[in-house]
Design a protein around this motif. Structure first.
Motif, PDB file in Angstrom:
ATOM      1  N   UNK A  60     -10.576  16.146   3.542  1.00  0.00           N
ATOM      2  CA  UNK A  60     -11.849  15.617   3.182  1.00  0.00           C
ATOM      3  C   UNK A  60     -11.603  15.630   1.300  1.00  0.00           C
ATOM      4  N   UNK A  61     -11.790  14.529   0.682  1.00  0.00           N
ATOM      5  CA  UNK A  61     -11.837  14.357  -0.545  1.00  0.00           C
ATOM      6  C   UNK A  61     -12.991  13.496  -1.018  1.00  0.00           C
ATOM      7  N   UNK A  62     -13.631  14.416  -1.853  1.00  0.00           N
ATOM      8  CA  UNK A  62     -14.738  13.956  -2.628  1.00  0.00           C
ATOM      9  C   UNK A  62     -14.382  12.998  -3.547  1.00  0.00           C
ATOM     10  N   UNK A  63     -15.249  11.877  -3.999  1.00  0.00           N
ATOM     11  CA  UNK A  63     -14.954  11.197  -5.081  1.00  0.00           C
ATOM     12  C   UNK A  63     -16.503  10.692  -5.771  1.00  0.00           C
ATOM     13  N   UNK A  64     -16.451  10.947  -7.079  1.00  0.00           N
ATOM     14  CA  UNK A  64     -17.580  10.555  -7.881  1.00  0.00           C
ATOM     15  C   UNK A  64     -17.714   9.043  -7.754  1.00  0.00           C
ATOM     16  N   UNK A  65     -16.603   8.268  -8.051  1.00  0.00           N
ATOM     17  CA  UNK A  65     -16.894   6.830  -8.112  1.00  0.00           C
ATOM     18  C   UNK A  65     -16.574   5.983  -6.612  1.00  0.00           C
ATOM     19  N   UNK A  66     -16.657   6.746  -5.696  1.00  0.00           N
ATOM     20  CA  UNK A  66     -16.260   6.118  -4.407  1.00  0.00           C
ATOM     21  C   UNK A  66     -17.615   5.413  -3.988  1.00  0.00           C
ATOM     22  N   UNK A  67     -17.679   4.089  -3.687  1.00  0.00           N
ATOM     23  CA  UNK A  67     -18.826   3.693  -3.160  1.00  0.00           C
ATOM     24  C   UNK A  67     -19.340   3.811  -1.744  1.00  0.00           C
ATOM     25  N   UNK A  68     -18.506   4.291  -0.896  1.00  0.00           N
ATOM     26  CA  UNK A  68     -18.673   4.304   0.619  1.00  0.00           C
ATOM     27  C   UNK A  68     -17.554   5.198   1.219  1.00  0.00           C
ATOM     28  N   UNK A  69     -17.461   5.530   2.427  1.00  0.00           N
ATOM     29  CA  UNK A  69     -16.546   6.086   3.296  1.00  0.00           C
ATOM     30  C   UNK A  69     -15.145   5.432   3.000  1.00  0.00           C
ATOM     31  N   UNK A  70     -14.027   5.949   2.822  1.00  0.00           N
ATOM     32  CA  UNK A  70     -12.685   5.562   3.077  1.00  0.00           C
ATOM     33  C   UNK A  70     -11.573   6.319   3.852  1.00  0.00           C
ATOM     34  N   UNK A  71     -10.733   5.595   4.453  1.00  0.00           N
ATOM     35  CA  UNK A  71      -9.756   6.610   4.975  1.00  0.00           C
ATOM     36  C   UNK A  71      -8.448   6.401   5.067  1.00  0.00           C
ATOM     37  N   UNK A  72      -7.564   7.330   4.949  1.00  0.00           N
ATOM     38  CA  UNK A  72      -6.174   7.314   4.817  1.00  0.00           C
ATOM     39  C   UNK A  72      -5.497   7.489   6.026  1.00  0.00           C
ATOM     40  N   UNK A  73      -4.800   6.499   6.825  1.00  0.00           N
ATOM     41  CA  UNK A  73      -4.438   6.809   8.126  1.00  0.00           C
ATOM     42  C   UNK A  73      -3.034   6.221   8.214  1.00  0.00           C
ATOM     43  N   UNK A  74      -2.579   5.551   7.404  1.00  0.00           N
ATOM     44  CA  UNK A  74      -0.905   5.026   7.389  1.00  0.00           C
ATOM     45  C   UNK A  74      -0.105   6.099   7.360  1.00  0.00           C
ATOM     46  N   UNK A  75       0.792   6.360   8.500  1.00  0.00           N
ATOM     47  CA  UNK A  75       1.817   7.112   8.436  1.00  0.00           C
ATOM     48  C   UNK A  75       2.818   6.794   7.058  1.00  0.00           C
TER      49      UNK A  75
END
Length: 310
Positions: A194-209
């Protein structure tokens, strides 16, 4: 909508971490698409970098390459991981990023060269955009990680995820996340980062192997990042405790460190430390060590005084 199935194994392998390069990517995107929170920062920094290839690659609405923000670690470890990414992996992720978009076919024709160019552009953006304000950003991120860690201890993964976004819901053994990407993620021994981000506007995911599954989410307190305006000229509280202490009391509704406060106020850390020490001694602030820094926030008495002075 992303369906996350924690399972007995995956739910026990959850890690909260800060990713400097994930913050770089979201900051560059914020330059082109600033929300109201970061509009002033974006206006002041719009011409600070010239990185057309990076901007092109991360301008899509669905996906941008995961190899540009490897699983969280130190800044230099992340840069080293970028340049070690195999060209075939780079090509695959770039193709996913530009699919269906009007991108010149020769812009990323050589994946190894593109990888090295993008790494250089990421470093340029780090140096120009984030390094000068990193103590302030890290303070917000550290505070978020501390909050989520306490949530995890008290209620596990479900408590953390449902606290991250109001649109996250629990549906039996699954957790549904309102992400642009749709799919199903069954957690295994790799767990979830789980990675918090100050500049992230919304949820994002990293799923690519082969990357570890990650969820990037807007950090708590991001909306207060640029709140550095001085108190009103006629301020009853400042008349009693002084302007700087009054500003500190108003600012510290959310926790912050000495370094972050000094950056925000534009004064020396030693000066801020002196005021914080006095306010703690008076019972108006509390202090708590979080990692290598000490976080300060208003006490209940401080809350009452600020409320009555407003």
């Amino acid at each position: 909508m992303l369906e996350v199935v924690p399972g007995d194994v995956g739910a026990q392998h959850v890690r909260l971490a800060i990713s400097p390069l994930e913050e770089v990517l979201n900051a560059v995107r914020a330059l082109a698409r600033p929300g109201p929170v970061h509009a002033r920062w974006a206006a002041a920094n719009r011409t600070a970098v010239d990185v057309p290839e990076l901007v092109t690659l991360i301008s899509g609405d669905v996906y941008f390459p995961d190899f540009l923000s490897p699983p969280a670690g130190s800044l230099e470890a992340q840069f080293e991981a970028i340049v070690r990414t195999p060209p075939d992996q780079v090509r695959r992720e770039i193709e996913m990023s530009v699919a269906g978009r009007d991108v010149p076919p020769d812009m990323f024709a050589d994946p190894a060269a593109a990888r090295d160019l993008l790494a250089a552009q990421m470093r340029e953006c780090w140096t120009a955009l984030l390094q000068p304000i990193w103590p302030r950003l890290q303070d917000v991120l550290d505070t978020d990680v501390d909050h989520r860690t306490r949530q995890f201890r008290e209620g596990g993964l479900v408590a953390v995820l449902t606290g991250i976004h109001p649109g996250i819901v629990v549906a039996g053994p699954s957790i549904l996340l309102p992400t642009v990407y749709s799919g199903r993620l069954e957690l295994d021994s790799r767990g979830l980062q789980l990675i918090p981000s100050v500049f992230a506007p919304r949820l994002g995911v990293m799923m690519v192997p082969p990357w570890q599954p990650c969820l990037v989410y807007p950090a708590r307190g991001s909306a207060t990042l640029w709140e550095d305006a001085p108190p009103p000229a006629r301020d009853a509280l400042a008349g009693v405790v002084g302007r700087t202490k009054a500003r500190l009391l108003r600012t510290l509704a959310s926790p912050a460190s000495t370094t972050a406060l000094a950056t925000r106020f534009g004064v020396a850390p030693s000066t801020i430390s002196e005021h914080l020490t006095a306010l703690v001694a008076a019972g108006l602030l509390t202090s708590r060590r979080v990692g290598r820094s000490v976080q300060y926030r208003r006490s209940s008495l401080g809350d009452e005084i600020v409320s009555n002075a407003t």
